[in-house]
Design an enzyme around this catalytic site. Sequence first.
Site, PDB file in Angstrom:
ATOM      1  N   ASP A   1      44.685  41.761  39.018  1.00 22.38           N
ATOM      2  CA  ASP A   1      45.224  40.412  38.809  1.00 22.38           C
ATOM      3  C   ASP A   1      44.145  39.424  38.390  1.00 22.38           C
ATOM      4  O   ASP A   1      44.416  38.479  37.645  1.00 22.38           O
ATOM      5  CB  ASP A   1      45.910  39.912  40.085  1.00 22.38           C
TER       6      ASP A   1
ATOM      7  N   HIS B   1      42.615  44.279  47.651  1.00 26.51           N
ATOM      8  CA  HIS B   1      43.995  44.682  47.393  1.00 26.51           C
ATOM      9  C   HIS B   1      44.570  45.270  48.669  1.00 26.51           C
ATOM     10  O   HIS B   1      43.870  45.944  49.438  1.00 26.51           O
ATOM     11  CB  HIS B   1      44.047  45.728  46.268  1.00 26.51           C
TER      12      HIS B   1
END
Length: 438
Positions: A373, A315
């Site tokens: 995600d 991330h």
Amino acid sequence: MSQDQGQGTNKNVTITDNSTGKQATFPLIAGTDGPPVIDIRKLHAELGYFTYDPGFIATGSCESDITFIDGDQGILLHRGYPIEQLVEHCNFLEVCYLLLNGQLPNPEEFQEFESVITNHTLLHEQLQYFYRGFRRDAHPMAIMCGVAGALSAFYHDSTDISDPQQRLIASHRMIAKMPTIAGWAYKYSLGQPFMYPKNELGYAENFLWMLFGNPCENYEINPIVAKAMDRILILHADHEQNASTSTVRLSGSSGANPFACISAGIASLWGPAHGGANEAVLNMLREIGNKSNIDEYIKKAKDPNDPFRLMGFGHRVYKNFDPRAKIMQQTCHEVLNELGITDEPLLELAIELERIALEDEYFVSRKLYPNVDFYSGIIFQALGIPTTMFTVLFAVARTVGWISQWKEMIEDPNQKIGRPRQLYTGQAPRFVTPISER
């Protein structure tokens, strides 16, 4: 330039221009947590310079007390509360109240807030005709952008941003109506009847009803699935000054009405580098195709000369494990077990890829853990939600963050219209030659 940090409670930073010897002192401001920031608002006036920071990586654009992220430690706080505790002890509407008002509601406050949101879920009936103006194959996010912005044409009584009561009503309307807007966008793409919200259902249950219900039969809402949807909404409710939130703030800084600002946020979220990451995860899984191909694609991901990347791992903000991913991982397995999904190739592939990545030294040493995600895409796939709707669900959840940030910005006495500067690299001044002489 050189800089020198002063000592004492009120620290300053002195910047020296090495070419001219000129000096200027700027306040060093400490927040509740995180690194201190240099207040450079007078930099141009004092030294004649601007800063150059593409993507605003090192620039604080505002002061906010809503959300805090510590990417190195894997911490996400909403109004000081860890995201893990909010998911465990609160539902989505409690988190909405918290983001809007700064404190968690007591039972009486929550009952009133839930009633207000429930009674704002209906869309103006004429908006049905607005939907019918879109092609049937229109992307649901395109519909979301248009309908959210069009709300300002239907709800004139909550567009005066100078009126605190109108700001509050607009905030409640956006939170309440976004699931209906999203549900109708989905139904429209299928050619199915619009499902109206039911006041006896909770927020997540109502959303599921409008997505999957139909007038011909009763839709039984699975409590495990409803709980998973509620968690998903909480985990995506706000995430500090990301691209879409910054877009909402920048739009709002001009005095634009809140519905237009949220529409701008939806447009920003639509970008594949922002809200489309979970869709990219499923596209990656489809490219890998089979568990037997995982080793080959792991090698490709490790090869710096190969353009292939494992989507859903690592991330930009979190340099440790994404705290939302841990919760989403648990939720993902709960949903798969509840739905009895054991032989879906794509989901089996994702689970195996997750296992290998969590054990592979290359990914572990680089802290390339599965992020939120990665798991959300798997859950949506399991629920039968098409990939075109993934970012729509993200928008439903993030609306409360957008509207809370917008409201905070409007009420900030230091708020000014956004006007970034630039590093001009074009032509120097030159003369126009008449066309006959060119």
